[in-house]
Write a protein that holds these residues in place. Structure first.
Motif, PDB file in Angstrom:
ATOM      1  N   TRP A  34       5.639   9.254 -15.623  1.00  0.00           N
ATOM      2  CA  TRP A  34       6.323   9.810 -16.784  1.00  0.00           C
ATOM      3  C   TRP A  34       5.324  10.455 -17.732  1.00  0.00           C
ATOM      4  N   ILE A  35       4.210   9.752 -18.014  1.00  0.00           N
ATOM      5  CA  ILE A  35       3.177  10.300 -18.898  1.00  0.00           C
ATOM      6  C   ILE A  35       2.579  11.559 -18.290  1.00  0.00           C
ATOM      7  N   ALA A  36       2.245  11.539 -17.000  1.00  0.00           N
ATOM      8  CA  ALA A  36       1.656  12.708 -16.339  1.00  0.00           C
ATOM      9  C   ALA A  36       2.597  13.904 -16.405  1.00  0.00           C
ATOM     10  N   ALA A  37       3.885  13.679 -16.175  1.00  0.00           N
ATOM     11  CA  ALA A  37       4.861  14.782 -16.214  1.00  0.00           C
ATOM     12  C   ALA A  37       4.963  15.351 -17.625  1.00  0.00           C
ATOM     13  N   ARG A  38       5.027  14.494 -18.645  1.00  0.00           N
ATOM     14  CA  ARG A  38       5.111  14.972 -20.027  1.00  0.00           C
ATOM     15  C   ARG A  38       3.889  15.812 -20.386  1.00  0.00           C
ATOM     16  N   LEU A  39       2.708  15.346 -20.006  1.00  0.00           N
ATOM     17  CA  LEU A  39       1.487  16.088 -20.310  1.00  0.00           C
ATOM     18  C   LEU A  39       1.455  17.419 -19.563  1.00  0.00           C
ATOM     19  N   GLN A  40       1.865  17.393 -18.310  1.00  0.00           N
ATOM     20  CA  GLN A  40       1.872  18.623 -17.507  1.00  0.00           C
ATOM     21  C   GLN A  40       2.836  19.650 -18.098  1.00  0.00           C
ATOM     22  N   LEU A  43       4.679  18.398 -23.233  1.00  0.00           N
ATOM     23  CA  LEU A  43       5.544  17.642 -24.139  1.00  0.00           C
ATOM     24  C   LEU A  43       4.777  16.493 -24.773  1.00  0.00           C
ATOM     25  N   LEU A  44       5.153  16.138 -25.978  1.00  0.00           N
ATOM     26  CA  LEU A  44       4.525  15.025 -26.671  1.00  0.00           C
ATOM     27  C   LEU A  44       4.998  13.699 -26.093  1.00  0.00           C
ATOM     28  N   ILE A  45       4.185  12.690 -26.290  1.00  0.00           N
ATOM     29  CA  ILE A  45       4.558  11.331 -25.913  1.00  0.00           C
ATOM     30  C   ILE A  45       4.871  10.603 -27.216  1.00  0.00           C
ATOM     31  N   PRO A  46       6.106  10.104 -27.349  1.00  0.00           N
ATOM     32  CA  PRO A  46       6.482   9.460 -28.616  1.00  0.00           C
ATOM     33  C   PRO A  46       5.657   8.203 -28.879  1.00  0.00           C
ATOM     34  N   PRO A  47       5.456   7.867 -30.152  1.00  0.00           N
ATOM     35  CA  PRO A  47       4.723   6.634 -30.485  1.00  0.00           C
ATOM     36  C   PRO A  47       5.484   5.403 -29.993  1.00  0.00           C
ATOM     37  N   ILE A  48       4.724   4.396 -29.616  1.00  0.00           N
ATOM     38  CA  ILE A  48       5.305   3.117 -29.188  1.00  0.00           C
ATOM     39  C   ILE A  48       4.678   2.041 -30.061  1.00  0.00           C
ATOM     40  N   GLY A  49       5.487   1.371 -30.831  1.00  0.00           N
ATOM     41  CA  GLY A  49       4.971   0.324 -31.710  1.00  0.00           C
ATOM     42  C   GLY A  49       3.894   0.819 -32.657  1.00  0.00           C
ATOM     43  N   GLU A  54      -2.700  10.787 -27.464  1.00  0.00           N
ATOM     44  CA  GLU A  54      -2.960  12.187 -27.745  1.00  0.00           C
ATOM     45  C   GLU A  54      -3.898  12.740 -26.676  1.00  0.00           C
ATOM     46  N   VAL A  55      -3.772  14.026 -26.420  1.00  0.00           N
ATOM     47  CA  VAL A  55      -4.599  14.684 -25.412  1.00  0.00           C
ATOM     48  C   VAL A  55      -5.580  15.585 -26.113  1.00  0.00           C
TER      49      VAL A  55
END
Length: 63
Positions: A34-40, A43-49, A54-55
């Motif tokens: 999921w993270i790899a697809a979002r970065l590719q 798309l941003l990765i929402p904050p968790i807790g 960040e890239v």
């Protein structure tokens, strides 16, 4: 018995397994993909807790 794992803040990230360990292993794989697809897709990765991922556009040395 079937085990289930998810992160409500990350839509679509979930996994199941016959044991807790199977679900954990499957969840890690699902999260990584999921993270790899979002970065590719740029798309941003929402904050968790309150934590963020960040890239950097510049290479970062890993020690």
């Amino acid at each position: 018995m079937c085990s289930f794992a998810d992160v409500p803040e990350l839509d679509g990230v979930w996994a199941t397994g016959h044991t807790v360990e199977d679900a954990r292993r499957n969840f890690i794989e699902s999260l990584e993909e999921w993270i790899a697809a979002r970065l590719q897709w740029g798309l941003l990765i929402p904050p968790i807790g309150g934590q963020t991922i960040e890239v950097s556009k510049e290479p970062v040395p890993v020690v």
